[in-house]
Design a protein around this motif. Structure first.
Motif, PDB file in Angstrom:
ATOM      1  N   PRO A 111       0.850  -1.201   0.000  1.00  0.00           N
ATOM      2  CA  PRO A 111       0.000   0.000   0.000  1.00  0.00           C
ATOM      3  C   PRO A 111       0.880   1.243   0.000  1.00  0.00           C
ATOM      4  CG  PRO A 111       0.027  -0.988   2.178  1.00  0.00           C
ATOM      5  CD  PRO A 111       0.770  -1.934   1.281  1.00  0.00           C
ATOM      6  N   LEU A 112       0.460   2.260  -0.728  1.00  0.00           N
ATOM      7  CA  LEU A 112       1.253   3.484  -0.776  1.00  0.00           C
ATOM      8  C   LEU A 112       1.421   4.092   0.606  1.00  0.00           C
ATOM      9  CD1 LEU A 112       0.176   5.413  -4.025  1.00  0.00           C
ATOM     10  CD2 LEU A 112       2.300   4.180  -3.570  1.00  0.00           C
ATOM     11  N   THR A 113       0.422   3.929   1.444  1.00  0.00           N
ATOM     12  CA  THR A 113       0.502   4.508   2.790  1.00  0.00           C
ATOM     13  C   THR A 113       1.706   3.975   3.566  1.00  0.00           C
ATOM     14  OG1 THR A 113      -1.060   2.793   3.504  1.00  0.00           O
ATOM     15  CG2 THR A 113      -1.963   4.963   2.986  1.00  0.00           C
ATOM     16  N   ALA A 114       2.203   2.776   3.192  1.00  0.00           N
ATOM     17  CA  ALA A 114       3.370   2.209   3.869  1.00  0.00           C
ATOM     18  C   ALA A 114       4.643   2.973   3.541  1.00  0.00           C
ATOM     19  CB  ALA A 114       3.521   0.736   3.489  1.00  0.00           C
ATOM     20  N   LEU A 115       4.573   3.855   2.534  1.00  0.00           N
ATOM     21  CA  LEU A 115       5.758   4.613   2.117  1.00  0.00           C
ATOM     22  C   LEU A 115       5.728   6.058   2.609  1.00  0.00           C
ATOM     23  CD1 LEU A 115       5.897   3.435  -1.615  1.00  0.00           C
ATOM     24  CD2 LEU A 115       6.984   2.371   0.376  1.00  0.00           C
ATOM     25  N   ALA A 116       4.789   6.370   3.471  1.00  0.00           N
ATOM     26  CA  ALA A 116       4.598   7.763   3.889  1.00  0.00           C
ATOM     27  C   ALA A 116       5.839   8.354   4.554  1.00  0.00           C
ATOM     28  CB  ALA A 116       3.387   7.865   4.823  1.00  0.00           C
ATOM     29  N   ALA A 117       6.601   7.546   5.250  1.00  0.00           N
ATOM     30  CA  ALA A 117       7.785   8.061   5.955  1.00  0.00           C
ATOM     31  C   ALA A 117       9.070   7.845   5.167  1.00  0.00           C
ATOM     32  CB  ALA A 117       7.895   7.399   7.333  1.00  0.00           C
ATOM     33  N   GLU A 118       8.956   7.329   3.958  1.00  0.00           N
ATOM     34  CA  GLU A 118      10.137   7.016   3.159  1.00  0.00           C
ATOM     35  C   GLU A 118      10.634   8.233   2.377  1.00  0.00           C
ATOM     36  OE1 GLU A 118      11.722   4.198   3.181  1.00  0.00           O
ATOM     37  OE2 GLU A 118      10.291   2.990   4.328  1.00  0.00           O
ATOM     38  N   SER A 119      11.932   8.247   2.113  1.00  0.00           N
ATOM     39  CA  SER A 119      12.526   9.256   1.235  1.00  0.00           C
ATOM     40  C   SER A 119      12.420   8.751  -0.209  1.00  0.00           C
ATOM     41  CB  SER A 119      13.988   9.468   1.618  1.00  0.00           C
ATOM     42  OG  SER A 119      14.595  10.398   0.747  1.00  0.00           O
ATOM     43  N   PHE A 120      11.930   9.612  -1.110  1.00  0.00           N
ATOM     44  CA  PHE A 120      11.704   9.215  -2.496  1.00  0.00           C
ATOM     45  C   PHE A 120      12.842   9.700  -3.403  1.00  0.00           C
ATOM     46  CE2 PHE A 120       7.603   8.143  -1.027  1.00  0.00           C
ATOM     47  CZ  PHE A 120       6.940   7.434  -2.020  1.00  0.00           C
ATOM     48  N   VAL A 121      13.344   8.788  -4.213  1.00  0.00           N
ATOM     49  CA  VAL A 121      14.294   9.140  -5.273  1.00  0.00           C
ATOM     50  C   VAL A 121      13.464   9.534  -6.496  1.00  0.00           C
ATOM     51  CG1 VAL A 121      16.176   8.372  -6.740  1.00  0.00           C
ATOM     52  CG2 VAL A 121      15.979   7.497  -4.395  1.00  0.00           C
ATOM     53  N   LEU A 122      13.644  10.762  -6.970  1.00  0.00           N
ATOM     54  CA  LEU A 122      12.787  11.282  -8.036  1.00  0.00           C
ATOM     55  C   LEU A 122      13.594  11.987  -9.109  1.00  0.00           C
ATOM     56  CD1 LEU A 122      10.040  12.876  -5.762  1.00  0.00           C
ATOM     57  CD2 LEU A 122       9.800  10.752  -7.074  1.00  0.00           C
ATOM     58  N   ILE A 123      13.036  11.972 -10.326  1.00  0.00           N
ATOM     59  CA  ILE A 123      13.567  12.815 -11.389  1.00  0.00           C
ATOM     60  C   ILE A 123      13.068  14.237 -11.126  1.00  0.00           C
ATOM     61  CG2 ILE A 123      13.562  13.252 -13.881  1.00  0.00           C
ATOM     62  CD1 ILE A 123      13.061  10.279 -14.296  1.00  0.00           C
ATOM     63  N   PRO A 124      13.899  15.265 -11.261  1.00  0.00           N
ATOM     64  CA  PRO A 124      13.446  16.638 -11.010  1.00  0.00           C
ATOM     65  C   PRO A 124      12.217  16.984 -11.845  1.00  0.00           C
ATOM     66  CG  PRO A 124      15.821  16.579 -11.318  1.00  0.00           C
ATOM     67  CD  PRO A 124      15.312  15.212 -11.674  1.00  0.00           C
ATOM     68  N   ARG A 125      11.312  17.734 -11.266  1.00  0.00           N
ATOM     69  CA  ARG A 125      10.074  18.070 -11.968  1.00  0.00           C
ATOM     70  C   ARG A 125      10.329  18.843 -13.247  1.00  0.00           C
ATOM     71  NH1 ARG A 125       5.987  21.569 -12.828  1.00  0.00           N
ATOM     72  NH2 ARG A 125       3.903  20.635 -12.827  1.00  0.00           N
ATOM     73  N   GLU A 126      11.349  19.712 -13.249  1.00  0.00           N
ATOM     74  CA  GLU A 126      11.609  20.504 -14.454  1.00  0.00           C
ATOM     75  C   GLU A 126      12.067  19.642 -15.621  1.00  0.00           C
ATOM     76  OE1 GLU A 126      15.232  21.016 -11.671  1.00  0.00           O
ATOM     77  OE2 GLU A 126      13.033  20.990 -11.525  1.00  0.00           O
ATOM     78  N   GLU A 127      12.528  18.425 -15.344  1.00  0.00           N
ATOM     79  CA  GLU A 127      12.964  17.526 -16.407  1.00  0.00           C
ATOM     80  C   GLU A 127      11.851  16.578 -16.864  1.00  0.00           C
ATOM     81  OE1 GLU A 127      15.648  17.913 -17.940  1.00  0.00           O
ATOM     82  OE2 GLU A 127      16.630  19.311 -16.572  1.00  0.00           O
TER      83      GLU A 127
END
Length: 321
Positions: free
Chosen positions: A184-200
């Motif tokens: 469940p996504l809720t299990a990731l609420a406290a996790e740090s997310f690796v993301l592609i920058p929004r501008e890209e």
């Protein structure tokens, strides 16, 4: 010199008789004789010896005959080449793609189908971020671009949805949830997310944030990555977790696991972007094949979706980046 007169000349030369040549051409003998005389006056040479039984070529006529055949063949080739180009069967098509779009199997199938159907068109591929591809489209350096549009519209850009796929969670292999097949996504609420920058990659970035917000939390942005392969590698290095299109799970990096999302239907779309009112036959042919691929995959029609241009053909609204 008219090509028509050259055709008349060749018919007379090959038949050796004006009457037979006229029958072959489907015209009367007097008009044909007049056309040959006009050609001789135009060239200021005698092309035929007239005899009681027909005609024979002079030296000038023999010289013209070889060149006339070549010129008529070249003219036919020119017409055929122009018609093929008008049908989009020759030339070059510049196709762009985001890294995430390239993983989808429909993209590989579409490129194979286009190359098989239009072997006379050279297909060049350019990978870039959404922002880069949109800029290349606007500059005319790309004809089409494969990207994930989300709910965005762009000034002067038409979007044609060709596929849809679920999203998956990607986790470090040592994560406590790594053995779960559905998370469940809720299990990731406290996790740090690796993301592609929004501008890209604004669309994919926003889809991830919207999915988390619908699950009731704001994702914690952590390390940024330039593309999805880098996202997977950084997750493997335990910089955090992420959400990626299901087709990205083809990247089998050591130290990562993929899991389905359990509590929500999180879907990302794949679309082809072209300049609005694109006149190119090659683009129309590629889009027609994409429509066939979309229909075969059972994806609901999703395009074209446009945002109109402003005054004097300029985009009235900025691209949402």
């Amino acid at each position: 010199m008219e090509l028509r007169r050259l055709r008349y000349f060749l018919a007379v030369a090959e038949e050796g008789n004006v009457t037979r040549a006229a029958e072959r051409l489907g015209i009367g003998q007097p008009p044909l004789s007049q056309q040959i005389l006009t050609l001789e006056r135009e060239l200021d040479v005698q092309l035929f010896h007239r005899t009681g039984h027909g005609v024979s070529l002079t030296e000038a006529g023999k010289a013209l005959m070889a060149d006339a055949k070549r010129l008529l063949n070249d003219a036919q080739s020119a017409v055929a080449n122009a018609q093929r180009a008008g049908r989009g069967e020759t030339g070059r098509l510049h196709l762009g793609s985001t890294a995430s779009a390239a993983f989808h199997p429909i993209v590989r199938a579409l490129i194979r189908a286009f190359r098989a159907t239009y072997p006379g068109v050279a297909l060049t591929l350019t990978e870039g971020t959404t922002t880069q591809l949109l800029a290349l489209l606007e500059e005319g350096r790309l004809d089409l671009a494969l990207m994930r549009p989300g709910t965005h519209s762009f000034a002067g850009i038409a979007l044609y949805q060709i596929a849809s796929e679920p999203m998956k969670v990607v986790l470090p292999a040592g994560h406590p949830l790594a053995k779960s097949r559905r998370i469940p996504l809720t299990a990731l609420a406290a996790e740090s997310f690796v993301l592609i920058p929004r501008e890209e990659s604004p669309m994919l970035h926003d889809e991830i944030f919207n999915a988390c917000r619908k699950a009731g939390f704001e994702p914690l942005p952590g390390q940024q990555a330039p593309q999805l392969s880098s996202v997977v590698n950084l997750v493997s290095a335990e910089f955090g977790v992420s959400i990626v299109p299901a087709s990205v799970s083809q990247i089998r990096a050591e130290g990562v696991v993929y899991a389905d999302i359990a509590d929500a239907k999180v879907v990302t779309n794949l679309a082809l972007a072209s300049r609005d009112a694109e006149p190119s036959a090659k683009v129309a042919n590629f889009l027609a094949l994409a429509e066939q691929a979309r229909s075969a995959a059972g994806v609901a029609a999703g395009g074209p979706r446009r945002r109109p241009r402003g005054p004097a053909g300029k985009g009235a609204a900025p691209v949402n980046r």
